[in-house]
Scaffold this motif. Structure first.
Motif, PDB file in Angstrom:
ATOM      1  N   MET A   1       0.830  -1.203   0.000  1.00  0.00           N
ATOM      2  CA  MET A   1       0.000   0.000   0.000  1.00  0.00           C
ATOM      3  C   MET A   1       0.873   1.264   0.000  1.00  0.00           C
ATOM      4  N   ALA A   2       1.938   1.252   0.782  1.00  0.00           N
ATOM      5  CA  ALA A   2       2.831   2.412   0.852  1.00  0.00           C
ATOM      6  C   ALA A   2       3.492   2.671  -0.497  1.00  0.00           C
ATOM      7  N   THR A   3       3.835   1.623  -1.236  1.00  0.00           N
ATOM      8  CA  THR A   3       4.442   1.807  -2.557  1.00  0.00           C
ATOM      9  C   THR A   3       3.472   2.490  -3.520  1.00  0.00           C
ATOM     10  N   TRP A   4       2.207   2.148  -3.434  1.00  0.00           N
ATOM     11  CA  TRP A   4       1.218   2.796  -4.301  1.00  0.00           C
ATOM     12  C   TRP A   4       1.077   4.277  -3.973  1.00  0.00           C
ATOM     13  N   ILE A   5       1.151   4.606  -2.720  1.00  0.00           N
ATOM     14  CA  ILE A   5       1.070   6.017  -2.307  1.00  0.00           C
ATOM     15  C   ILE A   5       2.292   6.767  -2.827  1.00  0.00           C
ATOM     16  N   ILE A   6       3.469   6.173  -2.698  1.00  0.00           N
ATOM     17  CA  ILE A   6       4.692   6.814  -3.192  1.00  0.00           C
ATOM     18  C   ILE A   6       4.644   6.962  -4.711  1.00  0.00           C
TER      19      ILE A   6
END
Length: 181
Positions: A1-6
């Motif tokens: 999920m954090a990678t998608w936000i980045i």
């Protein structure tokens, strides 16, 4: 999920920088187009002047110096840098004022239909040149503001967007003309 936000944040930043770059390109092209409009009007004036000079020559054969000044200034319009061409335009404007002053000395010329028609065409062209200059300066102002404002100034420096110069009025033409009776 954090990678998608980045990835989403990076995508937004890239899209924003692309939009800023495209905005600078658009304004730079508008600057070039607006100078081209000045060029078109100067060419129109350049083409009208020989007719005006020939009409005046018929009435004012001994006023050769004034007519030669007009011809010399006219020839300066077709080559050189934009600033040199604007300077030649300013010289031409002064020389044309002398021609219209000649009309006061020659009542027949003042009443001549060809002269009146050419004078009207030149007046219309002068108005178009003035408008084109105003448009150019406004476009240059908008471009320079965007080029110097954050964050587009980063992109401008990165891609070497150069500052454009405003057209200015020569110091001699800033004086208020005197009207006497």
């Amino acid at each position: 999920m954090a990678t998608w936000i980045i990835i989403a944040i990076l995508a937004i930043i890239v899209i924003y920088f692309i939009a800023q770059y495209n905005g600078l390109v658009k304004l730079r092209n508008w600057v070039q187009e607006s100078f081209s409009q000045i060029d078109v009007q100067l060419k129109r004036r350049h083409d009208l002047i020989p007719n005006l000079v020939e009409t005046v020559k018929g009435y004012a054969k001994h006023e050769k110096e004034t007519l030669n000044q007009v011809i010399a200034a006219r020839n300066g319009l077709v080559s050189g840098t934009p600033q040199q061409r604007i300077e030649a335009d300013n010289q031409l404007e002064g020389a044309l004022k002398s021609i219209f002053a000649l009309a006061e000395s020659y009542p027949d010329l003042k009443a001549n239909q060809n002269f009146l028609s050419l004078q009207e065409e030149l007046a219309t062209t002068e108005n178009k040149v003035a408008y084109s200059r105003q448009l150019y300066n406004k476009t240059v102002k908008d471009y320079n503001i965007k080029r110097e404002s954050f964050p587009s100034n980063i992109i401008a420096k990165l891609f070497n967007f150069q500052r454009e110069e405003l057209l200015s009025i020569p110091e001699a033409e800033r004086d208020v003309p005197k009207v006497t009776f």
